[in-house]
Design a protein around this motif. Structure first.
Motif, PDB file in Angstrom:
ATOM      1  N   ILE A 291      22.572 -40.748 -96.189  1.00 48.24           N
ATOM      2  CA  ILE A 291      21.184 -41.022 -96.535  1.00 48.24           C
ATOM      3  C   ILE A 291      20.619 -39.808 -97.276  1.00 48.24           C
ATOM      4  CG2 ILE A 291      18.877 -41.334 -95.558  1.00 48.24           C
ATOM      5  CD1 ILE A 291      20.182 -43.018 -93.352  1.00 48.24           C
ATOM      6  N   SER A 292      19.872 -40.086 -98.319  1.00 44.71           N
ATOM      7  CA  SER A 292      19.327 -39.017 -99.139  1.00 44.71           C
ATOM      8  C   SER A 292      18.499 -38.038 -98.295  1.00 44.71           C
ATOM      9  CB  SER A 292      18.446 -39.621-100.238  1.00 44.71           C
ATOM     10  OG  SER A 292      17.855 -38.615-101.029  1.00 44.71           O
ATOM     11  N   GLY A 293      18.795 -36.766 -98.454  1.00 40.82           N
ATOM     12  CA  GLY A 293      18.057 -35.742 -97.720  1.00 40.82           C
ATOM     13  C   GLY A 293      18.674 -35.353 -96.396  1.00 40.82           C
ATOM     14  N   HIS A 294      19.655 -36.113 -95.924  1.00 40.55           N
ATOM     15  CA  HIS A 294      20.317 -35.768 -94.659  1.00 40.55           C
ATOM     16  C   HIS A 294      21.353 -34.679 -94.925  1.00 40.55           C
ATOM     17  CE1 HIS A 294      19.414 -39.582 -92.086  1.00 40.55           C
ATOM     18  NE2 HIS A 294      18.322 -38.977 -92.537  1.00 40.55           N
ATOM     19  N   ASN A 295      21.146 -33.517 -94.273  1.00 41.32           N
ATOM     20  CA  ASN A 295      22.076 -32.427 -94.539  1.00 41.32           C
ATOM     21  C   ASN A 295      23.236 -32.372 -93.559  1.00 41.32           C
ATOM     22  OD1 ASN A 295      20.496 -31.714 -92.411  1.00 41.32           O
ATOM     23  ND2 ASN A 295      19.939 -29.694 -93.158  1.00 41.32           N
ATOM     24  N   THR A 296      23.162 -33.154 -92.488  1.00 46.13           N
ATOM     25  CA  THR A 296      24.259 -33.175 -91.518  1.00 46.13           C
ATOM     26  C   THR A 296      25.063 -34.460 -91.684  1.00 46.13           C
ATOM     27  OG1 THR A 296      22.862 -31.942 -89.989  1.00 46.13           O
ATOM     28  CG2 THR A 296      24.872 -32.898 -89.097  1.00 46.13           C
ATOM     29  N   LEU A 297      26.355 -34.311 -91.816  1.00 46.10           N
ATOM     30  CA  LEU A 297      27.244 -35.459 -92.019  1.00 46.10           C
ATOM     31  C   LEU A 297      28.390 -35.384 -91.022  1.00 46.10           C
ATOM     32  CD1 LEU A 297      28.443 -37.002 -95.339  1.00 46.10           C
ATOM     33  CD2 LEU A 297      30.130 -36.408 -93.592  1.00 46.10           C
TER      34      LEU A 297
ATOM     35  N   LYS B 179      29.181 -29.980-102.809  1.00 52.49           N
ATOM     36  CA  LYS B 179      27.761 -30.014-103.164  1.00 52.49           C
ATOM     37  C   LYS B 179      26.885 -30.494-102.008  1.00 52.49           C
ATOM     38  CE  LYS B 179      28.756 -30.759-108.051  1.00 52.49           C
ATOM     39  NZ  LYS B 179      28.526 -31.590-109.259  1.00 52.49           N
ATOM     40  N   GLY B 180      27.453 -30.620-100.831  1.00 53.26           N
ATOM     41  CA  GLY B 180      26.666 -30.949 -99.660  1.00 53.26           C
ATOM     42  C   GLY B 180      26.071 -32.334 -99.640  1.00 53.26           C
ATOM     43  N   VAL B 181      26.666 -33.269-100.393  1.00 55.31           N
ATOM     44  CA  VAL B 181      26.135 -34.634-100.396  1.00 55.31           C
ATOM     45  C   VAL B 181      27.237 -35.587 -99.946  1.00 55.31           C
ATOM     46  CG1 VAL B 181      24.996 -36.436-101.741  1.00 55.31           C
ATOM     47  CG2 VAL B 181      24.481 -34.035-102.187  1.00 55.31           C
ATOM     48  N   ASP B 182      27.980 -36.164-100.909  1.00 56.35           N
ATOM     49  CA  ASP B 182      29.051 -37.095-100.581  1.00 56.35           C
ATOM     50  C   ASP B 182      30.191 -36.375 -99.867  1.00 56.35           C
ATOM     51  OD1 ASP B 182      28.925 -39.203-103.582  1.00 56.35           O
ATOM     52  OD2 ASP B 182      27.464 -38.738-102.014  1.00 56.35           O
ATOM     53  N   SER B 183      30.958 -37.157 -99.141  1.00 55.87           N
ATOM     54  CA  SER B 183      32.105 -36.585 -98.437  1.00 55.87           C
ATOM     55  C   SER B 183      33.306 -37.513 -98.566  1.00 55.87           C
ATOM     56  CB  SER B 183      31.779 -36.380 -96.961  1.00 55.87           C
ATOM     57  OG  SER B 183      32.901 -35.865 -96.257  1.00 55.87           O
ATOM     58  N   THR B 184      34.488 -36.899 -98.533  1.00 57.76           N
ATOM     59  CA  THR B 184      35.735 -37.647 -98.569  1.00 57.76           C
ATOM     60  C   THR B 184      36.606 -37.223 -97.404  1.00 57.76           C
ATOM     61  OG1 THR B 184      35.653 -37.745-100.985  1.00 57.76           O
ATOM     62  CG2 THR B 184      37.757 -38.221 -99.950  1.00 57.76           C
TER      63      THR B 184
ATOM     64  N   ALA C  23      28.555 -40.873 -90.507  1.00 63.25           N
ATOM     65  CA  ALA C  23      27.170 -40.883 -90.053  1.00 63.25           C
ATOM     66  C   ALA C  23      26.465 -39.677 -90.640  1.00 63.25           C
ATOM     67  CB  ALA C  23      27.092 -40.855 -88.529  1.00 63.25           C
ATOM     68  N   SER C  24      25.150 -39.785 -90.742  1.00 64.32           N
ATOM     69  CA  SER C  24      24.373 -38.640 -91.210  1.00 64.32           C
ATOM     70  C   SER C  24      23.112 -38.509 -90.384  1.00 64.32           C
ATOM     71  CB  SER C  24      24.040 -38.769 -92.694  1.00 64.32           C
ATOM     72  OG  SER C  24      23.100 -39.805 -92.946  1.00 64.32           O
TER      73      SER C  24
ATOM     74  N   ARG D 124      32.158 -32.349 -88.393  1.00 63.10           N
ATOM     75  CA  ARG D 124      30.717 -32.339 -88.668  1.00 63.10           C
ATOM     76  C   ARG D 124      30.420 -31.297 -89.730  1.00 63.10           C
ATOM     77  NH1 ARG D 124      26.193 -29.449 -86.167  1.00 63.10           N
ATOM     78  NH2 ARG D 124      27.570 -28.610 -84.566  1.00 63.10           N
ATOM     79  N   TYR D 125      29.618 -31.690 -90.704  1.00 59.06           N
ATOM     80  CA  TYR D 125      29.191 -30.800 -91.783  1.00 59.06           C
ATOM     81  C   TYR D 125      27.699 -30.505 -91.680  1.00 59.06           C
ATOM     82  CZ  TYR D 125      33.466 -31.414 -94.569  1.00 59.06           C
ATOM     83  OH  TYR D 125      34.755 -31.407 -95.032  1.00 59.06           O
ATOM     84  N   GLU D 126      27.351 -29.264 -91.917  1.00 61.86           N
ATOM     85  CA  GLU D 126      25.971 -28.874 -92.172  1.00 61.86           C
ATOM     86  C   GLU D 126      25.946 -28.464 -93.641  1.00 61.86           C
ATOM     87  OE1 GLU D 126      23.438 -29.149 -90.248  1.00 61.86           O
ATOM     88  OE2 GLU D 126      24.410 -29.521 -88.329  1.00 61.86           O
ATOM     89  N   ASN D 127      25.324 -29.304 -94.457  1.00 59.46           N
ATOM     90  CA  ASN D 127      25.413 -29.143 -95.916  1.00 59.46           C
ATOM     91  C   ASN D 127      26.895 -29.175 -96.303  1.00 59.46           C
ATOM     92  OD1 ASN D 127      22.522 -28.873 -96.421  1.00 59.46           O
ATOM     93  ND2 ASN D 127      22.730 -26.981 -95.239  1.00 59.46           N
TER      94      ASN D 127
END
Lengths: 114, 112
Positions: A26-32, A71-76, A93-94, A48-51
């Protein structure tokens, strides 16, 4: 708001093949988060990612699993090579930080390894 | 280590009957407890958290630290409550263990 988007929804591969899953939070979510859910089990955290920083990857089997969040957005999330036991649903999840504890989940990617 | 136990894999009740989904946890520190729900063909979503002390869709859950339980209750079940319910825990203190640990889930079926 589309929510957390994952692809592919379904993937069938033979063992020893590679596979990759993609997640757009989700746009703006920095935790993935990447979770794995085996049949009849609850989700289990893989990473778990923070940015763009992986702050908890203790449960990620690093011999065959890798993940990145450029870039702290999409993840693979990648598995290479896949094993029969990797058959599961991979959930992304984010969240907007960790204060509330509310995670927003994607629909998941169901992997079948033959 | 933190652990969440949901002793019932399946729970079936009739519409209008009370329902209680059990959740027990194991954690040496102070926990935060949550209930997540997954309706058919929908994604996993938060139902409620103990800190908020809220009632969502008629459901409530009270954290009992003495019994290390966080059971989910509803006095009158509805057919639309049929879903998979997951209890989850995370440490209050944060740090490297700041992760959400899920139970195995209970499939609730509310019969007409």
């Amino acid at each position: 708001e589309a929510g957390v988007v994952q692809s592919p929804r379904y993937k069938i591969i033979e063992k020893k093949q590679p596979v990759a899953f993609w997640c757009n939070p989700i746009s703006g979510h920095n935790t993935l988060y990447w979770y794995r859910q085996n049949l009849g089990q609850g989700p289990e955290l893989l990473i778990r990612y923070e940015n763009e920083e992986a702050v908890d990857d203790s449960q990620l089997p690093k011999d065959r699993f890798s993940a990145e969040r450029l870039k702290g957005v999409d993840s693979t999330l990648k598995i290479q090579p896949a094993e029969l036991g990797d058959s599961a649903v991979y959930l992304c999840a984010s969240s907007s930080g960790t204060v509330t504890g509310e995670l927003f989940f994607g629909e998941g990617s169901r992997l079948t390894v033959l | 280590a933190q652990r969440v136990t949901q002793p019932e894999k399946l729970l079936s009740v009739f519409k209008g009957a009370p329902v209680e989904l059990k959740c027990n946890y194991s954690y040496s520190g102070s926990p935060e407890l949550f209930w997540y729900v997954q309706y058919s063909r929908q994604r996993l979503q938060l139902l409620l958290r103990h800190i908020s002390r809220e009632s969502i869709k008629g459901f409530t859950a009270d954290l009992n630290k003495g019994e290390t339980s966080f059971h989910l209750k509803k006095p009158f079940a509805q057919e639309e409550d049929s879903a998979m319910y997951y209890c989850a825990l995370r440490p209050q203190s944060g740090g490297s263990n700041y992760k959400l640990t899920f139970g195995k889930g209970t499939l609730l079926t509310v019969n007409p």
